[in-house]
Design a protein around this motif. Structure first.
Motif, PDB file in Angstrom:
ATOM      1  N   HIS A 636       0.837  -1.199   0.000  1.00 32.02           N
ATOM      2  CA  HIS A 636       0.000   0.000   0.000  1.00 32.02           C
ATOM      3  C   HIS A 636       0.867   1.241   0.000  1.00 32.02           C
ATOM      4  N   THR A 637       0.278   2.341  -0.427  1.00 30.50           N
ATOM      5  CA  THR A 637       0.888   3.660  -0.304  1.00 30.50           C
ATOM      6  C   THR A 637      -0.104   4.547   0.432  1.00 30.50           C
ATOM      7  N   PHE A 638       0.421   5.500   1.203  1.00 29.06           N
ATOM      8  CA  PHE A 638      -0.497   6.321   1.993  1.00 29.06           C
ATOM      9  C   PHE A 638       0.161   7.642   2.339  1.00 29.06           C
ATOM     10  N   ALA A 639      -0.613   8.709   2.227  1.00 27.75           N
ATOM     11  CA  ALA A 639      -0.186  10.044   2.618  1.00 27.75           C
ATOM     12  C   ALA A 639      -1.399  10.785   3.158  1.00 27.75           C
ATOM     13  N   ASP A 640      -1.187  12.034   3.560  1.00 26.77           N
ATOM     14  CA  ASP A 640      -2.290  12.796   4.143  1.00 26.77           C
ATOM     15  C   ASP A 640      -3.411  13.067   3.153  1.00 26.77           C
ATOM     16  N   THR A 641      -3.108  12.939   1.863  1.00 30.92           N
ATOM     17  CA  THR A 641      -4.132  13.142   0.834  1.00 30.92           C
ATOM     18  C   THR A 641      -4.818  11.838   0.429  1.00 30.92           C
ATOM     19  N   GLY A 642      -4.434  10.718   1.020  1.00 34.33           N
ATOM     20  CA  GLY A 642      -5.028   9.436   0.687  1.00 34.33           C
ATOM     21  C   GLY A 642      -3.990   8.454   0.197  1.00 34.33           C
ATOM     22  N   GLY A 643      -4.443   7.380  -0.406  1.00 34.84           N
ATOM     23  CA  GLY A 643      -3.519   6.370  -0.900  1.00 34.84           C
ATOM     24  C   GLY A 643      -4.269   5.236  -1.553  1.00 34.84           C
ATOM     25  N   SER A 644      -3.600   4.086  -1.654  1.00 39.73           N
ATOM     26  CA  SER A 644      -4.238   2.911  -2.238  1.00 39.73           C
ATOM     27  C   SER A 644      -3.556   1.670  -1.684  1.00 39.73           C
ATOM     28  N   ALA A 645      -4.246   0.548  -1.789  1.00 41.90           N
ATOM     29  CA  ALA A 645      -3.726  -0.727  -1.318  1.00 41.90           C
ATOM     30  C   ALA A 645      -4.061  -1.813  -2.328  1.00 41.90           C
ATOM     31  N   ARG A 646      -3.151  -2.765  -2.475  1.00 36.76           N
ATOM     32  CA  ARG A 646      -3.405  -3.928  -3.324  1.00 36.76           C
ATOM     33  C   ARG A 646      -3.649  -5.137  -2.430  1.00 36.76           C
ATOM     34  N   VAL A 647      -4.740  -5.850  -2.740  1.00 35.48           N
ATOM     35  CA  VAL A 647      -5.119  -7.014  -1.949  1.00 35.48           C
ATOM     36  C   VAL A 647      -5.354  -8.194  -2.882  1.00 35.48           C
ATOM     37  N   LEU A 648      -4.750  -9.340  -2.532  1.00 34.45           N
ATOM     38  CA  LEU A 648      -4.949 -10.581  -3.285  1.00 34.45           C
ATOM     39  C   LEU A 648      -6.109 -11.348  -2.662  1.00 34.45           C
ATOM     40  N   VAL A 649      -7.094 -11.671  -3.485  1.00 34.56           N
ATOM     41  CA  VAL A 649      -8.274 -12.404  -3.021  1.00 34.56           C
ATOM     42  C   VAL A 649      -8.316 -13.754  -3.718  1.00 34.56           C
ATOM     43  N   THR A 650      -8.562 -14.812  -2.955  1.00 39.99           N
ATOM     44  CA  THR A 650      -8.633 -16.161  -3.516  1.00 39.99           C
ATOM     45  C   THR A 650      -9.921 -16.828  -3.083  1.00 39.99           C
ATOM     46  N   ALA A 696      -8.783   2.326  -3.266  1.00 40.70           N
ATOM     47  CA  ALA A 696      -8.440   3.687  -2.834  1.00 40.70           C
ATOM     48  C   ALA A 696      -8.651   3.812  -1.333  1.00 40.70           C
ATOM     49  N   LEU A 697      -7.747   4.524  -0.677  1.00 41.73           N
ATOM     50  CA  LEU A 697      -7.814   4.730   0.767  1.00 41.73           C
ATOM     51  C   LEU A 697      -8.109   6.199   1.070  1.00 41.73           C
ATOM     52  N   ASP A 698      -9.091   6.426   1.924  1.00 44.47           N
ATOM     53  CA  ASP A 698      -9.477   7.766   2.346  1.00 44.47           C
ATOM     54  C   ASP A 698      -8.680   8.112   3.602  1.00 44.47           C
ATOM     55  N   ALA A 699      -7.904   9.173   3.539  1.00 43.75           N
ATOM     56  CA  ALA A 699      -7.077   9.558   4.687  1.00 43.75           C
ATOM     57  C   ALA A 699      -7.887  10.231   5.788  1.00 43.75           C
ATOM     58  N   ALA A 734      -1.630  -6.529  11.229  1.00 42.98           N
ATOM     59  CA  ALA A 734      -1.625  -5.173  10.703  1.00 42.98           C
ATOM     60  C   ALA A 734      -0.203  -4.721  10.388  1.00 42.98           C
ATOM     61  N   VAL A 735      -0.113  -3.795   9.409  1.00 39.96           N
ATOM     62  CA  VAL A 735       1.180  -3.223   9.014  1.00 39.96           C
ATOM     63  C   VAL A 735       1.129  -1.725   9.232  1.00 39.96           C
ATOM     64  N   PRO A 736       2.284  -1.067   9.425  1.00 42.48           N
ATOM     65  CA  PRO A 736       2.276   0.388   9.614  1.00 42.48           C
ATOM     66  C   PRO A 736       1.556   1.094   8.469  1.00 42.48           C
ATOM     67  N   LEU A 737       0.735   2.079   8.822  1.00 43.95           N
ATOM     68  CA  LEU A 737      -0.047   2.775   7.806  1.00 43.95           C
ATOM     69  C   LEU A 737       0.802   3.731   6.990  1.00 43.95           C
TER      70      LEU A 737
END
Length: 742
Positions: A636-650, A696-699, A734-737
């Motif tokens: 994932h990437t994240f900043a004060d303006t938001g970010g995004s995460a990739r998730v593998l679903v099986t 998409a991640l909402d900050a 959990a991982v650091p945001l």
């Protein structure tokens, strides 16, 4: 004297100097259409076009923009008229100005017969903004086909407590979910009509909605109760409806701090604000000065007060012109940019719209429990089922939701019983209302499967009926002194006898429904309980007795077909809870439906339970499917303006299915971490297959607002991110945001 738009005031008419306008058109019945065509062609912008129209208005016409066009004597007949025609405000026939032509529409158009979609809360359970946008397009098209150009269909009030009577009209308890779904509906509705978002702000109780005063600190106000309103404004909402209630001591129609300082100055909203109906305007002049542009839906306070206030200087002409400009600019801009092809009457409740209603209902259904019976999950039902008992007072009811302002009257409906009869044409289906428990149990004992349909209806929850307890003095001397007042209050009391509505008195089922479940499940261990309702229903008193539990909401005109398709496995139970279901109502913050003053903080629903370390019956975001899924947060990437995460679903199960991937953040330094939804996405995965989704991640939930500078900054703490299939209680993985420095 120069007016607010740069023109010159003349006797009886607001005019504009020719130098102020690059283009002008004649004062004729074609003036509004000329303005729209000019904006569409790019000859002028909407600001210039509206200024030209304002210059053509007489003073009476100018003031007429600021309230409804119908006389106040129609007040007792509003419910009947709302279902027959649009309510118009600000029409000027001389200039072809159509005015604001209002229709309600949270679950479909309320004028005439129309497609009844599942209620808003049910659609929230789909967690599918793309689907919600399609619903919005359909509602907008049917609204326009019924002669309206303005739809108050977007309700984004936060579900602070599930006892709220109008919970079914909102999108749940989480600001990010509410904001994304409300924004999607807004984008859809605006394809055909102006979209109005309501009720601004902090309107989350019903019985005392006219008088309650909400106290809230800056943190909770701006970081919890307003972000979803801003999301809808950012999505292009044309209008905002102010709420009845007070906030920090001021009624919302005169609350300049919210209507102007926040909504317009901080957020940049350029549309217009209307009042909630009849009792939502408390002062004709002060409300206009505070930023409430249109009194709806009748000529009441402003029609009596504004002309004199303008003459004696109590009201500045600049204030009047400012609101007039907002109204006309928004109307012109939307008319110039909306879909140009007019929807036809044949589009109303058409086959495509019915199919969309069916899809929305099917994807909304939440499977809460599906235990093993005879070495296999009870659901889906076997296609060769031959004896089926369908029991309960709601089994053969359309039950589309409350009977208030959002009521829709479709040309046909499908009840749960009818849906199951069509799904099992060769089966022997017996039915009973359940009023006689012994008879119902006997039917259940003779069946292979018993389906019990219970829950809520318009008597248990919904928009409350106005009674004599409301201060009707606001309506004026003429109304209070004669037949109109007696007629209005009499009709209200008569309606209350048949449809109570209002806030719920309990989060549990009616005692008779709970007793019926016990009787039927004792007679047949293969019992499915189907709950109908608009928000959380506490089930702990009987849930262990039944192997399968389904939340089917108020499913709209195709609700019975949707339920049957889910029970048979033709469709996946794709719904996920848009709120938490506690084990006991006492686990939630207190709710007093008679309170005149309340305090709203940042602790409610799942967040309240998290903060107390209490495990719910069913967490926010929960829902089972007919297959099994795994998920893995890749990066994932994240900043004060938001970010995004990739998730593998099986999909590790033996059939195709869907999952709602949910991304949560929490401050792990807290004694009890409180999960904050940052993003989500619904995805369908074939059996045995995998898919990578980017979300998409909402900050916003990780930020705090400085009340002085109005700037947003990261909230302190040890913030971590976790991918989940519902609100998590374990943060081990959990991982650091945010990126950490070396």
């Amino acid at each position: 004297m120069e007016n607010a738009t740069g023109g010159v005031q003349s006797a009886g008419r607001v005019s504009m100097s020719d130098a102020a306008l690059p283009v002008a058109w004649a004062a004729s019945v074609h003036a509004f259409d000329d303005a729209v065509r000019a904006v569409r062609a790019g000859t002028v912008d909407a600001d210039t076009a509206s200024a030209q129209l304002v210059s053509l208005l007489t003073e009476k016409e100018l003031l007429g923009l600021l309230d409804g066009d119908s006389p106040r004597r129609l007040l007792p007949f509003i419910p009947a008229l709302l279902g027959r025609r649009p309510f118009v405000a600000g029409a000027v026939a001389r200039l072809g100005i159509p005015g604001i032509r209002f229709s309600d529409g949270a679950r479909g158009v309320v004028i005439g017969a129309a497609t009844a979609f599942p209620v808003t809360m049910a659609r929230a359970a789909t967690w599918d903004p793309e689907l919600e946008q399609r619903v919005g397009v359909a509602i907008g098209a049917e609204t326009r086909a019924r002669g309206a150009n303005y739809s108050a269909s977007v309700c984004v009030n936060l579900l602070r407590h599930p006892a709220w009577g109008r919970a079914q009209e909102c999108y749940g308890e989480d600001p990010v979910l509410v904001g994304q779904m409300g924004a999607a509906l807004t984008r859809g509705v605006r394809v055909h009509t102006m979209a109005c978002v309501k009720h601004f702000a902090l309107n989350s109780m019903e019985n005392e909605r006219f008088e309650v005063d909400v106290s809230v600190d800056d943190h909770a106000l701006h970081e919890v109760y307003l972000p979803h309103f801003k999301a809808v404004v950012d999505a292009g909402a044309d209008s905002v409806m102010s709420a009845y209630n007070r906030v920090r001591g001021e009624y919302m129609d005169v609350n300049r701090a919210l209507l102007t300082d926040v909504l317009r100055d901080e957020w940049g909203f350029t549309g217009f604000v209307t009042s909630d109906w009849v009792f939502g305007t408390h002062d004709a002049v002060a409300s206009l000065q505070a930023g409430m542009d249109v009194e709806m839906p009748l000529r009441m306070l402003r029609a009596r007060a504004l002309p004199a206030a303008l003459r004696n200087g109590q009201l500045d002409r600049e204030t009047v012109l400012r609101s007039a400009h907002r109204i006309l600019r928004t109307s012109i801009q939307h008319a110039a940019t909306r879909e140009q092809q007019e929807p036809a009457a044949a589009d109303i409740a058409s086959a495509p719209h019915r199919a969309l209603a069916l899809q929305a209902a099917a994807e909304s259904i939440v499977l809460l429990k599906n235990d093993m019976v005879d070495h296999a999950p009870l659901l889906p039902l076997a296609p060769d089922t031959r004896r089926l008992a369908v029991i309960g007072r709601l089994a053969d009811e359309a039950n589309l939701g409350d009977h208030g302002s959002s009521r829709v009257r479709p040309p046909s409906t499908v009840s749960p019983l009818q849906g199951l009869r069509e799904a099992f044409p060769a089966a022997l289906i017996t039915t009973a209302t359940g009023k006689d428990e012994d008879a119902a149990a006997a039917l259940a004992a003779q069946a292979e499967i018993a389906v019990v349909v219970v829950g809520l209806d318009q008597h248990d929850e919904g928009e409350s009926v106005v009674t004599g307890g409301v201060d009707v003095g606001i309506l004026g001397r003429a109304f209070n002194s004669g037949l109109s007042r007696r007629l209005f209050i009499g009709l209200a009391h008569l309606a209350a006898r048949f449809v109570r509505g209002g806030d719920r008195s309990s989060l549990e089922l009616r005692p008779s429904d709970a007793s019926l479940i016990r009787a039927v499940s004792a007679a047949n261990p293969r019992t499915v309980v189907v709950l109908i309702g608009g928000s959380a229903i506490v089930t702990d008193a009987w849930r262990d007795r039944v192997p399968a539990l389904v939340l089917a909401w108020y499913g709209g005109m195709e609700g019975g077909h949707a339920l049957a398709s889910m029970l048979t496995g033709d469709t996946e139970p794709g719904g996920r809870l848009p709120f938490v279901i506690p084990r006991d109502a006492a686990q939630l913050p207190p709710f007093d439906s008679a309170a005149k003053a309340v305090v709203y903080d940042d602790k409610w629903g799942q967040r309240h339970l998290d903060g107390q370390g209490i495990a719910p019956a069913f967490p926010f975001g929960f829902g089972l499917g007919y297959t099994t899924m795994t998920h893995e947060l890749l990066d994932h990437t994240f900043a004060d303006t938001g970010g995004s995460a990739r998730v593998l679903v099986t999909n590790t199960g033996d059939r195709d299915g869907s999952i709602v991937v949910q991304l949560y953040a929490a401050d792990l330094a807290a004694e009890h971490p409180v999960a904050q939804l940052l993003g989500f996405q619904k995805v369908t995965v074939q059996r045995g297959a995998s898919a990578t989704v980017q979300i998409a991640l909402d900050a916003g939930p990780t930020l705090q607002r400085d009340p002085i500078t109005r700037q947003w900054h990261p909230r302190s703490g040890e913030w971590a991110l976790l991918a989940a299939q519902h609100s998590p209680s374990n943060w081990t993985d959990a991982v650091p945001l945010r990126p950490t420095s070396d």
